[in-house]
Design an enzyme around this catalytic site. Structure first.
Site, PDB file in Angstrom:
ATOM      1  N   ASP A  26       0.876  -1.173   0.000  1.00 35.22           N
ATOM      2  CA  ASP A  26       0.000   0.000   0.000  1.00 35.22           C
ATOM      3  C   ASP A  26       0.914   1.224   0.000  1.00 35.22           C
ATOM      4  O   ASP A  26       2.137   1.130   0.156  1.00 35.22           O
ATOM      5  CB  ASP A  26      -0.936  -0.029   1.217  1.00 35.22           C
ATOM      6  CG  ASP A  26      -2.165   0.819   0.980  1.00 35.22           C
ATOM      7  OD1 ASP A  26      -3.193   0.577   1.622  1.00 35.22           O
ATOM      8  OD2 ASP A  26      -2.109   1.737   0.124  1.00 35.22           O
TER       9      ASP A  26
HETATM   10  C1  GLC Z   1      -4.376   4.233  -0.227  1.00 33.24           C
HETATM   11  C2  GLC Z   1      -5.244   3.074   0.172  1.00 33.24           C
HETATM   12  C3  GLC Z   1      -5.319   1.983  -0.858  1.00 33.24           C
HETATM   13  C4  GLC Z   1      -5.224   2.592  -2.244  1.00 33.24           C
HETATM   14  C5  GLC Z   1      -3.834   3.189  -2.386  1.00 33.24           C
HETATM   15  C6  GLC Z   1      -3.655   3.874  -3.745  1.00 33.24           C
HETATM   16  O1  GLC Z   1      -3.600   4.649   0.863  1.00 33.24           O
HETATM   17  O2  GLC Z   1      -4.978   2.447   1.421  1.00 33.24           O
HETATM   18  O3  GLC Z   1      -6.545   1.274  -0.653  1.00 33.24           O
HETATM   19  O4  GLC Z   1      -5.451   1.603  -3.236  1.00 33.24           O
HETATM   20  O5  GLC Z   1      -3.530   4.102  -1.355  1.00 33.24           O
HETATM   21  O6  GLC Z   1      -4.498   4.973  -3.838  1.00 33.24           O
END
Ligand code: GLC
Length: 756
Positions: free
Chosen positions: A303
Site C-alpha cells: 500500500d
Molecule cells: C491508499 C489506500 C489503498 C489505495 C492506495 C492507492 O492509501 O490504502 O486502498 O489503493 O492508497 O491509492
C-alpha cells in the site's frame, strides 16, 4: 557427482526448453498459433530478465504517482513535464498510479515503449472501487443486494470505462472484513461476514477481470488489504491489529482466498501491524499462506508507502532495512516508498539478499503485464473513452444496482410506498438537493455533473399536479438550527415529508473514522423537530457506515437505508419511495444501538453466561440491551414473505457426506418482490467454542403475490468445519442446528448430526 543447478540455471533451462517446444510446433505442447501464449511470454520474460540491469529490475518493482504532469503551456510546466518524461525514458519505474485518460496514458506509455532501452510497457493502476465515470453504490451498499451476478456486472462496467481511459489495473476489490463501524473504510468492503465477503470478493474479481484481463474492457484486479486491516483497534484507521490465528483464518482470510480462487491478478499488502509483524513485512501471510498454501502466482504491491512505514512501525532501523524486510517477506512492488530502487542494489551487493529474490518479483510483474497483453498492445484507442463512459446503458445498470442496494428498515402502517399523486411532498434535509455527497468515498473522477439527487428524483417521479417543496433545514455538520424554521414552514404544507439525512462523502473512507455513530451535526434534532408537527415522515439515510439512529428508529414511521448510491441515487430512491421497485436489500453489517456496543456482530460466541433478562450476572449491559438496533441480514419489503415446512434430508450424515436443508417461502402480500433467503448453521458442541451462527448459504428469489417456492441448500461436511486446537481445518462429529430465514435473527430451525 550430480551437478546442483541453481534456481537461475533451472529457469534458463526451462526457458530454452519452452523455446524449443515453440520452435518444434504445435505437436509438442505450447500453442504457437496464439501470439503471446504462455510459452512465448515466458520466453520473452526470461529473455528480458537476462538483459535487464539490476537498476532496471528494481525500477520494474517501483510504482509512482503520476501527478507530475503539468499541462500548462508555460516554460516551467514544460520543463517539469520533460523532467518527468525523462524518468520514464530512463526506466526509473515500472508502474504509475493516478494517471488516467487515454491521451495522457498513451503519451507516457509511448516514451516507455519507444524511448527506453528495453521498451518494457508501464502498467497503470487506479482506485476504481465502485465505478470509473459511472459511479455505482459504495461496495457496502452494493453488498446489500446479495446479488453476486449484479455485482459482477457493475464491476465489468467499471472495467470497461477505466480500460478505455488507459487504466490496466484497479486497486479493488477491497475485501477486508469489518465489524467496527467507527472504521471509515467499512464503506469500501462487504461488511462483517466472511461467507458473504468471499462471495462478493469473487464476484468483483470476475467482473473486473472477466475471462481475459487483456481484453479492451477488462482490468487486472487487486485483492486488498492483505490482511485483517478491518480489525484495527478502536476502529481507528491504520491502528494495531491483534487477532488470534483462528480468527484470522475463520474471519479475515476467506475473502482473500476466494479472490485467489477467482484468479485475481494482484494483492495489496496492508498498512497495519498484524500480531506484531506488520502485514507488509509478514512472511506468514505473504509467503506461507498466500504462496505456499494458496498457490497465488500474481504479484503483491505494497500500500502507499507502507514499506517505508516499517521504520515507523519500529521493525526497520532504516529505509534499506524496510526494503529488505518487505521484498523478503513477499512484497513484489513498492508503491511510492521508492526504497526498493534506492536500497536493494546495495542489499544485493552486500549479500544480505540474493538477486533471485529480485528476479522472482520482476518475473511476477512482467507476467502480469504479459497477462494484460501490454507487450502486444501497450496503447489504448483514444476514441473509446468518450464512447463508453456514462452511456445510458451504464447509467441504467447503476440505477438497477442502486435500487437493489436500498434496505427498507421500517415501514409502520405501510406508509410506503407513497402515492405519486399526493398534493404536496416536502423534500427536506442537507442531502436532499445534493449530487456530490451521494457518490461516497473513492468516487475519484466520477461524473457527478450528470448525477441525479433525491429532490430531482422525486420531481421526476410524481404527477404533474403534485407540488414538490424543498428546504435544507441544516448543514451536515455544525450547530446552526436557523434553517429549521424554513423546513417546518415547508413541511406544514405537505401531505408527506421525505427527510434526507446522513453522512457526507468525506465522513467515511480512508482515515475518516468516527467515535460517534449518530447523525452528524444537528440532523437528529431536525428529524425530531419535523416529526413533531405530525406530518408523515420518511427518513432517507445516506451514510457510509452503520448509524445508531435509535430515536429515529423508534419514532419515525418509515426509514430507507440508501447508503451512498452514486450517479443514479435520486432515481433509485424515488423508484423505491413510490413503489416502482419493491426494496429487497438486506444488511451485510450489524447496526449497533450505540457505539458502546461496538464491536457487535451476529457471528459471536455464546460465552459461558449468555445475556439473560432475569439474571444480572450474565454477559450484558446495565444501560443498553445486548441486541443490535438492526441485525445482520435484516431488510423489509413492501410485501410479506412467509417461511414454512423446513426439511432436513437426513437426521444423520457420515463424515464426508452432505445434507440438504430446504423450506417453502411464500409471498403473502399484494406486491411481487425479491426475498433473500438465508441459511445459518451452528455446531452445537465442538473442540473449540463455536459461534452461535454462521451464514452458509443464501438465495435471492423473486415471488409474485401468492407464489410459493421451496428453496434448498446442500451442505457438504467441509462446509461445517472449524480450526481446531491444533489449527487444523476439520469437521467434527456431533449435533448441528440449522436455520432458514429472512435474517440472522430469525428463521425455521432444524437439526442433523454428523456421525463419527
Ligand atoms: C491508499 C489506500 C489503498 C489505495 C492506495 C492507492 O492509501 O490504502 O486502498 O489503493 O492508497 O491509492
Amino acid at each position: 557427482m550430480q551437478e546442483v543447478k541453481t534456481q537461475r540455471q533451472v529457469e534458463i533451462l526451462w526457458a530454452v526448453l519452452v523455446g524449443a517446444v515453440l520452435w518444434a510446433g504445435p505437436g509438442l505442447g505450447a500453442d504457437p498459433v496464439r501470439t503471446g501464449g504462455d510459452g512465448e511470454s515466458a520466453v520473452r520474460i526470461e529473455n528480458l530478465l537476462e538483459r535487464m540491469t539490476l537498476e532496471e529490475k528494481l525500477s520494474q518493482l517501483t510504482q509512482r504517482s503520476g501527478d507530475d504532469i503539468d499541462d500548462a503551456d508555460t516554460p516551467e510546466a514544460r520543463q517539469k513535464t520533460e523532467a518527468f518524461l525523462a524518468t520514464i525514458r530512463g526506466a526509473q519505474m515500472g508502474s504509475f498510479l493516478n494517471v488516467h485518460g487515454a491521451e495522457r496514458v498513451n503519451r507516457l506509455q509511448r516514451v516507455a515503449v519507444e524511448e527506453s532501452r528495453l521498451g518494457i510497457p508501464l502498467i497503470f493502476g487506479l482506485d476504481v472501487i465502485h465505478g470509473y465515470k459511472t459511479i455505482f453504490p459504495i461496495p457496502l451498499a452494493e453488498t446489500c443486494s446479495w446479488d453476486p451476478d449484479l455485482v459482477t456486472r457493475a464491476a465489468a462496467v467499471a472495467a470497461t470505462e477505466a480500460r478505455a481511459a488507459g487504466i490496466h489495473w484497479t486497486f479493488a476489490p477491497m475485501v477486508d472484513i469489518a465489524r467496527d463501524p467507527r472504521w471509515g473504510r467499512v464503506a469500501e468492503g462487504a461488511g462483517e461476514d466472511p461467507y458473504l465477503g468471499a462471495v462478493m470478493a469473487a464476484a468483483r474479481v470476475r467482473g473486473f477481470q472477466g475471462e481475459d484481463p487483456a481484453a479492451a474492457d477488462r482490468l487486472l484486479a487487486c485483492a486488498k488489504h492483505f490482511c485483517a486491516y478491518g480489525g484495527a483497534e478502536a476502529g481507528r484507521d491504520y491502528n494495531t491489529v491483534d487477532v488470534s490465528e483462528r480468527t484470522l483464518r475463520e474471519v479475515y482470510l476467506p475473502p482473500f482466498k476466494a479472490a485467489v480462487d477467482a484468479g485475481v491478478g494482484t494483492f495489496m499488502s496492508a498498512f497495519n501491524d498484524l500480531n506484531g509483524i506488520p502485514a507488509t513485512a509478514n512472511p506468514f501471510i505473504l509467503t506461507e499462506v498466500l504462496r505456499q498454501k494458496w498457490g497465488f502466482e500474481g504479484f503483491v504491491v505494497s500500500d502507499w508507502d507502507s514499506i517505508g512505514e516499517l521504520v515507523q512501525h519500529g521493525i526497520a532501523a532504516s529505509p534499506a532495512d524496510s526494503a529488505r524486510l518487505a521484498i523478503t517477506a513477499g512484497v513484489d512492488m513498492d508503491m511510492c516508498s521508492f526504497v526498493y530502487r534506492a536500497h536493494l542494489a546495495e542489499e544485493i551487493r552486500s549479500g544480505r539478499i540474493s538477486e533471485t529474490v529480485i528476479d522472482r518479483a520482476v518475473r511476477r510483474v512482467l507476467k502480469a503485464k504479459a497477462r494484460l497483453g501490454l507487450f502486444e498492445h501497450p496503447y489504448v484507442d483514444p476514441q473509446r473513452e468518450a464512447q463508453v463512459c456514462l452511456t445510458p446503458e451504464h447509467l441504467a445498470l447503476a440505477r438497477e444496482v442502486a435500487r437493489s442496494s436500498i434496505v427498507l428498515l421500517k415501514n409502520h402502517d405501510d406508509l410506503l410506498p407513497l402515492g405519486k399523486d399526493l398534493g404536496t411532498i416536502a423534500v427536506l434535509g442537507p442531502l436532499a438537493d445534493n449530487r456530490k455527497d451521494p457518490f461516497g468515498t473513492w468516487a475519484g473522477i466520477g461524473g457527478w455533473g450528470e448525477a441525479v439527487d433525491v429532490l430531482a428524483g422525486v420531481r421526476s417521479a410524481v404527477s404533474k399536479e403534485t407540488r414538490v417543496l424543498h428546504a435544507k433545514g441544516c448543514e451536515l455538520e455544525g450547530n446552526d438550527r436557523s434553517g429549521f424554521v424554513e423546513a417546518l414552514t415547508v413541511a406544514k404544507q405537505a401531505d408527506a415529508v421525505v427527510l434526507v439525512v446522513g453522512e457526507g462523502q468525506a465522513m467515511s473512507g480512508e482515515a475518516h473514522c468516527r467515535t460517534s455513530l449518530g447523525l452528524p451535526g444537528v440532523q437528529r434534532d431536525l428529524v425530531e423537530t419535523v416529526h413533531a408537527i405530525g406530518v408523515p415522515v420518511v427518513v432517507v439515510l445516506m451514510n457510509g457506515r452503520p448509524l445508531s439512529i435509535g430515536w429515529t428508529a423508534e419514532h419515525v414511521p418509515a426509514i430507507l437505508e440508501t447508503w451512498h448510491l452514486g450517479n443514479e441515487c435520486g432515481h433509485a430512491v424515488a423508484d423505491v419511495l413510490f413503489g416502482d421497485f419493491n426494496p429487497s436489500g438486506k444488511l451485510p453489517i450489524t447496526f449497533p444501538r450505540n457505539v458502546g456496543q461496538v464491536p457487535i456482530y451476529y457471528y459471536h460466541k455464546n460465552t459461558g453466561r449468555p445475556p439473560a433478562d432475569n439474571d444480572g450476572f450474565t454477559s450484558k449491559y446495565l444501560d443498553t440491551p445486548t441486541t443490535p438496533l438492526f441485525p445482520f441480514g435484516y431488510g423489509l419489503s413492501y410485501t410479506t414473505f412467509g417461511y414454512a415446512d423446513l426439511e432436513v434430508s437426513a437426521r444423520k450424515i457420515p463424515p464426508g457426506g452432505e445434507v440438504t436443508i430446504s423450506a417453502v417461502v411464500a409471498n403473502k402480500g399484494k406486491r411481487p418482490g425479491h426475498e433473500i433467503v438465508q441459511l445459518y448453521v451452528r455446531d452445537v458442541v465442538a473442540s473449540v467454542s463455536p459461534p452461535v451462527k454462521r451464514l452458509r448459504g443464501f438465495r435471492r428469489i423473486f415471488l409474485a403475490p401468492g407464489e410459493t417456492k421451496r428453496v434448498s441448500f446442500t451442505l457438504a461436511c467441509a462446509d461445517l468445519g472449524l480450526y481446531n486446537a491444533e489449527m487444523k481445518y476439520v469437521t467434527e462429529p456431533g449435533e448441528f442446528r440449522v436455520w432458514i430465514g429472512p435474517s440472522s435473527a430469525e428463521g425455521l430451525e432444524g437439526r442433523f448430526e454428523v456421525t463419527k
